[in-house]
Design an enzyme around this catalytic site. Structure first.
Site, PDB file in Angstrom:
ATOM      1  N   LYS A   1       0.857  -1.196   0.000  1.00 52.03           N
ATOM      2  CA  LYS A   1       0.000   0.000   0.000  1.00 52.03           C
ATOM      3  C   LYS A   1       0.886   1.237   0.000  1.00 52.03           C
ATOM      4  CE  LYS A   1      -3.972   1.920   2.609  1.00 52.03           C
ATOM      5  NZ  LYS A   1      -4.791   1.769   3.831  1.00 52.03           N
TER       6      LYS A   1
ATOM      7  N   SER B   1      -9.662   1.981   2.860  1.00 56.20           N
ATOM      8  CA  SER B   1      -8.760   2.705   1.988  1.00 56.20           C
ATOM      9  C   SER B   1      -7.749   1.805   1.273  1.00 56.20           C
ATOM     10  CB  SER B   1      -7.999   3.758   2.790  1.00 56.20           C
ATOM     11  OG  SER B   1      -7.160   3.136   3.760  1.00 56.20           O
TER      12      SER B   1
ATOM     13  N   SER C   1      -9.840  -0.292   7.175  1.00 57.01           N
ATOM     14  CA  SER C   1      -9.252  -0.102   5.846  1.00 57.01           C
ATOM     15  C   SER C   1      -8.590  -1.333   5.243  1.00 57.01           C
ATOM     16  CB  SER C   1      -8.235   1.044   5.880  1.00 57.01           C
ATOM     17  OG  SER C   1      -8.906   2.275   5.780  1.00 57.01           O
TER      18      SER C   1
END
Lengths: 492, 494
Positions: free
Chosen positions: A79, A154, A178
């Site tokens: 990420k 996210s 997330s």
């Protein structure tokens, strides 16, 4: 056997034994990424040359060493709020466009030391603030199961990359859901470890007391394998914990025989899509048939969790994001004086959702409001922790839907922040209480995945993953998006 | 102004002291003054995305020991908080400090005047641990026409303790005594360089005037904070100016505005920097990246038990050794001077003589050569040797001063310096007797004058002997020898 169909554990074993080369694995993934990424857009940055060099180094390493690497040759995605020396790190924000970290996050260093091959950096909502990855300053990512829908967020890029077969394992970060919410939306396994289980050093902070890095994988087994690599004390993170790291893969070898599963009615009531509830309830009934006991438990403070979360997380975020001031790194707006430099840099560098949360958090911490908002929210946090402590006196694990809904269409909620916030309703409690939680695919509604969430006591990841395997066992078999239309291929 | 003050001066001091730990408070960077800009930095103290602080235990120990030496209670549970504001020298946009759970609380400090007289005890409210900010170097002559500013973050993350007094001080002079006493105590602990000019010790003064008929809480008085005072002298000057300014305001019937002021060294005046309306809301909240700081009772006890001898005890010892209180007050400020004094006194025997030589001559040399008792080129044993040479008559007091300078500059022993200067006072009777006899033989007229009762004539003869010995003879001995030889000549032995 197709390389793409192998899970992380199978891939690592093949590379360890020499049955497959890391280079062959990488090239198979790279070919697939080139075909798939233009539609999914899971990545913000891909670096195949760096990955090729890594794969070659693994192939050239002495075999007695390679055999000891638990993730030998496994292609992973990171990420983009986790810093990596040698690749850009943007956190999905314009304010960090072009910035390159001079150091590497502990988790990435651990993955690489375990033989993993980092492919690139995945898309996210700006600074991990969002539930759809639509707040990325760069581009949206689509759900591999339905390109008109969001992958969640996210960590939407990481979940989509795994679901689309573009990475065997991906790192996500989870502040209020997330990892788990996009894992649920994308039909993959997503684990948020206990607070302190995995080092945060190198994770671009959103809300420091809630943030935790965890793996997103195709199976519980692969998540367990990755967690074993990621977990453990880091002298660079004072909030990491010296708790011993068990062999998670060995721990999940056997399915639990008589697990007691707490079912809080607060998580199955109003606001939940009946179709989602039905998939989760059906999975629980099948687990019961396998010997699990379902115990109704009260979680009376659940209703206050979202409110508390949206006070604490923005408060910490408003502080953590103060360093993006245009002085030392990242984007700087030209301005005639210091105050204007700050104002212009932050006005143009941050997106709308980030600004919304900075404003909210600044207000929450302001003189005269601190007690009523921040302290009150911390009290709620203590109450929620108490709910779980009481529950774990009678059950081993708590089961809930991961999300109240199915992946929603792109663009359908980005103008309605409150509605967006509410999709975190079932996931924020684990962050507020610092507990480990995992989302496991439990079934489908009209071809869209549904996730079942399990929450366990602190540092109970081994037991939690073992129960997660039971979910996996009872869930209907599925084909991965890249296997659709292929005869005979099956994910598991 | 009408007769007598109609108000009481209320002063509290906030003193920031940089701790001389090996590394910074939250990262492994070296803690050192004077390196090229930004060379002592890393991702953590630069505040780069993703970094986390890790607390330096050495700094905790130093801060706790400072607290214990100042009579504070050290909390077993304290906590770090973020103090938030934007400034280019503050990399993270917040300073990690301690807000409502400071490490040390409730201390006190005894104040002595320059005569060594005890004056009062000032309470210390709290001592907390925090990180320093970096430094801005403005391009151009003055801040107002600077063309740009350069940020140096070498200092960012250096550990500081902030020592906050209760508002117990009543004058600039008391503030000076307080700072001297504070500096002395910290010097004994060896936790800081304590150099106000280099910024390793900084002082802010809170000053207000309490009208004598005001009976409310001191906290409600309009308070003026004068920031960044860089010497003890300037603290005193700023307070004196500020008291005059506020008194004038009050006598004109004007109120005092709560504000932050700076001090201009050249004019000796304070000037307004920031009014109450512009005051920061620092939005303190607990630092989530650091667990609470927990200390055990055993650890705190161990620190307390290992404290060195502190100024108040040393002051008593020095006074008991017969040293003049004013001299004591100077020596007691500097633990290295005290150690030097005790070492030399033990060797030599009389502490007072050692103290006098230290204060008069050694201090002058140390100042002139920018050295301290820590690295004094004349070891205590050599000062003792020098004093013994005076006692034996080998050197006169005046000669000894010259000898000391040579010892200091060339780093040689007393004997070697005497030999190099060739100034040894001739106290050897066998060496002097022939000279005395020769002078007597050469001056029959003067001898006759003396014998005739002209006492002054002996002085001439002494002068002649001194001349022949190039001034190195011991004049008293010469005098005694002359009389002896003359007497024997008058009454020859059988």
């Amino acid at each position: 056997m197709e390389i793409l169909d192998l899970g992380a554990r199978a891939l690592a074993e093949a590379v360890q034994s020499g049955a497959l080369s890391a280079t062959a694995v990488l090239e198979a993934y790279w070919a697939h990424i080139q075909a798939t990424e233009p539609q999914v857009r899971a990545f913000l940055h891909l670096d195949v040359e760096r990955a090729r060099a890594r794969a070659l180094a693994i192939d050239q390493a002495p075999s007695h060493l390679r055999r000891t690497w638990p993730l030998a040759g496994v292609p992973v995605a990171v990420k983009d709020n986790i810093v990596t020396e040698g690749m850009p790190t943007t956190a999905g924000s314009r304010i960090l466009e072009g910035w390159r970290s001079p150091y590497t996050a502990t988790v990435v260093a651990r993955l690489e030391a375990a033989g993993a091959v980092v492919l690139g950096k995945t898309n996210l909502d700006e600074f991990a603030m969002g539930s759809s990855t639509e707040y990325s300053a760069y581009h949206p990512t689509v759900n591999p199961w339905d390109p008109k829908r969001v992958p969640g967020g996210s960590s939407g890029g990481s979940a989509a990359a795994v679901a689309a077969g573009m990475a065997a394992v991906a790192l996500g970060s989870d502040t209020g859901g997330s990892i788990r919410q996009p894992a649920a939306y994308c039909g993959v396994v997503g684990l948020k470890p206990t607070y302190g289980r995995v080092s945060r050093y190198g994770l671009i902070a959103f809300a420091s007391s809630l943030d935790q890095i965890g793996p997103i994988a195709r199976s519980v087994e692969d998540a367990a394998l990755a967690l074993g690599v990621l977990a453990g004390l880091d002298p660079k993170d004072a909030t990491s914990v010296p708790e011993p790291v068990p062999d998670y893969v060995a721990a999940i070898d056997e399915l639990p025989s008589a697990v007691r599963i707490g079912v809080p009615e607060e998580y199955f009531g109003e606001g939940i899509d009946p179709a989602v509830r039905e998939v989760v309830s059906a999975a629980l009934r099948r687990m019961e048939a396998q010997g699990a006991t379902l115990v109704p438990i009260p979680m009376p403070h659940t209703a206050y969790a979202i409110a508390a979360y949206y006070l604490i997380a923005p408060a910490e975020a408003s502080s953590n994001l103060a360093r993006y001031d245009g002085i030392r790194f990242g984007f700087r707006a030209g301005a005639p004086d210091l105050v204007r430099l700050y104002e212009e840099t932050r006005a143009r560098g941050f997106g709308v959702e980030v600004k919304r949360r900075i404003l909210l958090g600044t207000h929450v911490l302001s003189a005269g409001y601190y007690d009523a908002y921040y302290l009150q929210a911390q009290r709620v946090r203590t109450l929620i922790r108490g709910d779980f402590e009481r529950a774990f006196q009678v059950v081993d694990v708590v089961a809930t839907p991961t999300t109240p809904d199915l992946p929603f269409p792109l663009g359908s909620r980005s103008e309605d922040p409150l509605r967006m916030y509410l999709s975190d309703v079932f996931t924020v409690t684990a962050n507020l209480a610092g507990l480990p939680a995992v989302s496991v695919p439990a079934g489908f509604v009209d071809g869209l995945p549904v996730g079942l969430q399990l929450i366990g006591p602190a540092f109970s990841e081994a037991e939690l993953l073992r129960t997660a395997r039971l979910v996996e066992r009872v869930a209907p078999r599925m084909r991965w998006p890249w296997q659709q239309g292929r005869e005979g291929a099956e994910a598991r | 102004m009408t007769a007598g003050p109609r108000y009481e001066v209320i002063i509290g001091l906030e003193v920031h002291v940089e701790l001389k730990t090996r590394t910074k408070l939250f990262c492994g960077c070296e803690n050192r003054f004077g390196a090229p800009p930004n060379t002592l930095t890393c991702p953590v103290c630069l505040g780069l995305p993703g970094v986390l602080p890790v607390l330096n235990r050495e700094a905790v120990a130093m801060a706790a020991r400072a607290g214990l030496a100042l009579g504070c209670t050290v909390r077993e549970h304290s906590r770090f908080d973020r103090k938030q504001y934007f400034y280019p020298d503050l990399p993270k946009g917040y300073q990690i400090s301690q807000y409502d759970h400071p490490l040390c609380e409730h201390g006190q400090l005894r104040l002595y005047d320059g005569q060594g007289q005890y004056r009062k005890t000032v309470r210390i409210r709290r001592i907390h641990l925090e990180e320093d900010a970096g430094k801005l170097n403005h391009l151009g002559e003055r801040l107002s026409d600077a063309t740009g500013s350069l940020v140096d973050l070498n200092r960012a993350g250096v550990p500081l303790i902030e020592i906050v007094s209760e508002p117990d001080l009543r004058s600039g002079e008391e503030a000076r005594w307080y700072l001297n006493a504070l500096r002395a105590t910290l010097a004994y602990l060896d936790v800081s360089d304590l150099r106000m000019e280099e910024g390793s010790m900084r002082c802010d003064a809170n000053i207000s005037l309490r009208p004598l008929d005001f009976t409310g809480s001191l906290a409600d008085l309009p308070r003026v904070e004068v920031k960044n005072l860089n010497s003890v002298r300037n603290v005193e000057r700023a307070i004196e100016y500020e008291v005059r300014r506020q008194a004038a305001q009050l006598s004109q019937g004007l109120g005092i505005e709560r504000e932050t002021r700076g001090f201009d060294d050249a004019s000796g005046r304070t000037y307004s920097q920031r009014s109450k309306e512009e005051a920061h809301d620092y939005r303190y909240f607990p630092e989530p990246d650091l667990p609470p700081l927990v200390l055990t009772t055993e650890q705190i006890t161990a620190w307390r038990d290992s404290l060195p001898s502190l100024p108040d005890a040393v002051r008593e010892d020095l006074t008991a050794a017969g040293i003049d209180p004013r001299t004591v007050e100077v020596v007691v400020q500097d633990p290295a001077a005290v150690a030097y004094l005790w070492a030399a006194a033990q060797d030599y025997g009389r502490a007072e003589a050692v103290a006098n030589w230290m204060l008069a001559d050694l201090a002058r040399l140390l100042n002139a050569h920018r050295r301290s008792y820590r690295d004094c080129p004349v070891p205590p044993a050599e000062l003792a040797n020098l004093l013994r040479l005076i006692d034996r008559g080998t050197l006169s007091g005046r000669m000894a001063k010259e000898v000391l300078e040579v010892m200091f500059v060339k780093g040689v022993t007393a004997e070697a310096a005497v030999a190099q200067l060739g100034v040894s006072q001739i106290s050897d009777v066998d060496h002097l007797r022939p000279v005395v006899e020769a002078v007597i033989a050469e001056q029959p007229k003067v001898v006759a004058d003396w014998r005739a009762g002209k006492e002054k004539a002996i002085g001439f003869l002494v002068g002649q002997v001194m001349k022949r010995t190039a001034g190195q003879a011991n004049p008293e001995l010469v005098n005694r020898l002359l009389r002896e030889v003359l007497a024997r000549q008058a009454h020859p032995l059988p």
